[in-house]
Design a protein around this motif. Structure first.
Motif, mmCIF file in Angstrom:
data_model
loop_
_atom_site.group_PDB
_atom_site.id
_atom_site.type_symbol
_atom_site.label_atom_id
_atom_site.label_comp_id
_atom_site.label_asym_id
_atom_site.label_seq_id
_atom_site.Cartn_x
_atom_site.Cartn_y
_atom_site.Cartn_z
ATOM 1 N N CYS A 68 0.764 -1.065 -0.106
ATOM 2 C CA CYS A 68 -0.014 0.030 -0.111
ATOM 3 C C CYS A 68 0.865 1.116 0.202
ATOM 4 C CB CYS A 68 -0.970 -0.088 1.325
ATOM 5 S SG CYS A 68 -2.287 1.128 1.266
ATOM 6 N N ASP A 69 0.485 2.158 -0.748
ATOM 7 C CA ASP A 69 1.463 3.394 -1.127
ATOM 8 C C ASP A 69 2.428 3.662 -0.407
ATOM 9 O OD1 ASP A 69 -1.156 3.628 -2.645
ATOM 10 O OD2 ASP A 69 -1.419 5.475 -2.263
ATOM 11 N N LYS A 70 2.209 4.209 0.846
ATOM 12 C CA LYS A 70 3.516 4.632 1.467
ATOM 13 C C LYS A 70 4.700 3.536 2.047
ATOM 14 C CE LYS A 70 1.319 8.453 0.793
ATOM 15 N NZ LYS A 70 0.165 7.847 0.465
ATOM 16 N N THR A 71 3.993 2.477 1.999
ATOM 17 C CA THR A 71 4.683 1.263 2.755
ATOM 18 C C THR A 71 5.808 0.978 2.028
ATOM 19 O OG1 THR A 71 3.370 -0.288 1.975
ATOM 20 C CG2 THR A 71 2.698 0.363 4.005
ATOM 21 N N THR A 72 5.847 1.026 0.917
ATOM 22 C CA THR A 72 7.093 0.550 0.077
ATOM 23 C C THR A 72 8.046 1.453 0.019
ATOM 24 O OG1 THR A 72 5.583 -0.529 -1.864
ATOM 25 C CG2 THR A 72 7.839 0.228 -2.303
ATOM 26 N N PRO A 73 8.156 2.795 -0.166
ATOM 27 C CA PRO A 73 9.341 3.701 0.274
ATOM 28 C C PRO A 73 9.660 3.723 1.613
ATOM 29 C CG PRO A 73 7.117 4.929 -0.461
ATOM 30 C CD PRO A 73 6.812 3.723 -0.651
ATOM 31 N N ALA A 74 8.553 3.693 2.328
ATOM 32 C CA ALA A 74 9.043 3.757 4.108
ATOM 33 C C ALA A 74 9.874 2.420 4.500
ATOM 34 C CB ALA A 74 7.717 3.740 4.646
ATOM 35 N N LEU A 75 9.568 1.221 3.994
ATOM 36 C CA LEU A 75 10.315 -0.032 4.420
ATOM 37 C C LEU A 75 11.466 0.075 3.628
ATOM 38 C CD1 LEU A 75 7.451 -2.475 3.870
ATOM 39 C CD2 LEU A 75 8.474 -1.816 6.081
ATOM 40 N N LEU A 76 11.456 0.565 2.412
ATOM 41 C CA LEU A 76 13.102 0.774 2.036
ATOM 42 C C LEU A 76 13.795 1.677 2.402
ATOM 43 C CD1 LEU A 76 11.577 0.043 -1.769
ATOM 44 C CD2 LEU A 76 13.065 -1.594 -0.516
#
Length: 575
Positions: free
Chosen positions: A123-131
């Protein structure tokens, strides 16, 4: 290459001392024995599942698939729950908390006996945040995309999440859809687990992670409900164990050429405008100098070749996967990619693309038969946006790509909602709607309010697009002549704060310009008369957010989390 005694987790479990005793005895308390952990990489599985996160509803099962793969490869899996950012429910916006999840991820890795990590998001912000968090932590990491949901369906029509919600809502406002029909759309538009199946922010950011080399090849395209997704999760679990032994960290994968590959793929996909903010933030965490200029350069030479809504006119992510997915798209983009970059497979991108092919040339076009001749996004600059702003030309009515109109200004989201449907609103289809004080600090958090609704009186006249300008973002599933991310934002005194009703504004996408037709001395007068707004927060996370958040053109990360801000303390020697 790593050896068992050089594993990071060995600092916790190997020493024959009192602290080592404490670590071993407590893990044995949970039913594990030395054969479970001794000499094995400890793999953290950072899971963003929650009861209110529909995009990640399947992660309860998928984490078991990852665990199975880790065990098969000889690792020791440990699930670590992290902040779950449900785009539909978190107010005012998940963007307010992207950096919180990034910090959560970084510190979960840093403080636990973790040798490598599997990141579960989508879900939207989870990808950049986790990376972002994993990149800063620096251990081997691999990303699992949640996968797009299945196509929506209503009365025999294929529905696309977000995009068709906006479209049919305008038709309902115009009196063309009944409440009963609307209920059918509500029940049919999201019919499986997984993230939006249009080319929204979720599909954009997972494809970027894939193109960057941080997922198994092609993982981002697999629908969440497809059995291939289960197999991909198990394979990811197996692969991360080998990555630990190989010491294959994000720093060896996330290079400037890799980020430029990701930008090229995003442009060809018809990506979300949000990609710019997130990619810049990710790159800065990796110590890579990526800016708006890199997006503008790619935009001029990379056409949109993925015929996926909203930039495309017909297909959804499920169709994209069966047409060959992101690997097929990258095979078409070979002339524009650096094929020598490293990926999580331990192979180069070029090696990963061997055998990739397109199975439906209407879904994934060739470079000489694009959906849109230039890239998905365009960066505009001018006296209204000195540091830049963004538009998605392929999703706008062509007549607005060069336009001059009078401004109609809304100072806040509540003010806009209160006025936009007034029958006596002084507005025409040629006006330029402006929503301000909704940027990183003003929002707070830069909500997705940039697709300003068409005024009710114009909806009833058949108007479906207008030029709209804001310092907010918009959903990747949105469309229209929306100019976003105006930087610097109005709330901190950017030029957008100085616009008055009736001012003329010109936009020329071909020339990449945006201009407010007001003399410099008049703007200076308005600026001196402007009142400084009160801080949005006086305590807590919001207080920290407002003092350290960067502007949109810098990626909206916290300044103190950027590479080069200062020296990290390292891990305390408390073992």
């Amino acid at each position: 290459m790593k050896t068992p005694d050089s594993l990071r987790s060995a600092r916790w479990f190997a020493p024959d001392d009192l602290r080592g005793f404490g670590h071993r005895s407590r893990i044995m308390q949970m039913g594990y024995g030395p054969d479970d952990w001794a000499g094995k990489p400890v793999i953290g599985i950072i899971n963003t599942w929650s009861d209110i996160q529909p995009c990640h509803a399947h992660f309860k099962q998928r984490v078991e698939d990852v665990r199975r793969g880790v065990l098969q490869a000889g690792g020791f899996p440990i699930e670590l729950p992290a902040l779950s950012l449900a785009e539909q429910y978190v107010k005012p916006t998940t963007m307010l908390y992207r950096n919180m999840l990034a910090m959560d991820t970084e510190e979960l890795i840093r403080c636990h006996p973790i040798d490598g990590v599997v990141l579960m998001g989508g879900c939207d912000k989870t990808t950049p945040a986790l990376l972002m968090g994993a990149t800063s932590a620096g251990v081997p990491a691999i990303y699992i995309p949640a996968g797009p949901m299945l196509r929506g369906n209503w009365e025999g029509k294929v529905l696309g999440s977000g995009s068709d919600a906006w479209k049919f809502w305008d038709e309902r406002r115009a009196g063309k859809i009944t409440p009963t029909q609307w209920l059918g759309i509500e029940g049919g538009i999201a019919r499986s687990h997984g993230h939006c199946m249009t080319m929204g922010t979720a599909s954009t950011m997972t494809a970027i992670a894939d193109a960057l080399g941080m997922t198994l090849p092609g993982a981002s395209s697999i629908p969440a409900a497809d059995a291939n997704h289960i197999r991909m999760c198990a394979e990811t679990g197996r692969r991360i164990v080998d990555m630990v032994w190989e010491d294959l960290t994000p720093a060896k994968i996330q290079t400037v050429p890799a980020f430029k590959n990701a930008i090229a793929v995003a442009m060809a996909m018809g990506c979300s405008t949000n990609a710019i903010i997130h990619v810049i933030a990710q790159a800065k965490r990796a110590g890579c100098d990526i800016s708006l200029d890199d997006f503008e350069l790619a935009s001029r030479k990379i056409p949109v070749i993925a015929n996926v809504r909203p930039s495309g006119d017909k297909y959804l992510m499920e169709d994209f996967y069966y047409a060959g997915g992101v690997l097929a798209l990258m095979s078409e983009l070979r002339p524009h990619l650096n094929l020598d970059v490293m990926t999580v497979t331990g192979k180069t991108l070029g090696e990963n693309l061997q055998g990739a092919q397109v199975y439906n040339h209407d879904v994934i076009r060739s470079l000489d038969n694009p959906i849109y001749a230039e890239g998905s996004l365009a960066v505009l600059k001018g006296n209204l946006a000195p540091n830049g702003c963004v538009i998605k030309p392929a999703a706008a009515e062509k007549r607005f790509l060069k336009h001059t109109g009078r401004a109609l200004v809304f100072d806040s989201y509540p003010a806009m909602k209160e006025q936009i449907n007034r029958p006596d609103l002084d507005v025409t289809a040629d006006h330029v709607l402006i929503l301000r004080n909704v940027g990183p600090q003003g929002g707070p958090g830069m909500p997705e309010w940039g697709m300003i609704p068409i005024p009710q009186k114009l909806i009833e006249q058949g108007v479906r697009d207008m030029v709209r300008i804001s310092d907010a973002r918009m959903s990747g599933t949105s469309y229209g002549a929306c100019i976003l991310h105006v930087s610097p934002e109005a709330y901190i005194g950017g030029p957008l704060a100085l616009v008055e009703n009736g001012d003329e504004i010109s936009v020329d996408v071909a020339k990449r310009t945006i201009h407010l037709h007001v003399a410099d001395d008049e703007l200076a007068r308005r600026k001196s008369a402007r009142a400084i707004p009160e801080p949005r927060y006086e305590r807590g996370y919001g207080w920290m957010f407002n003092r350290h958040i960067q502007q949109a053109d810098q990626g909206c990360d916290f300044d103190f989390l950027q590479t080069g801000f200062g020296k990290a303390a390292g891990e305390p020697d408390i073992f």
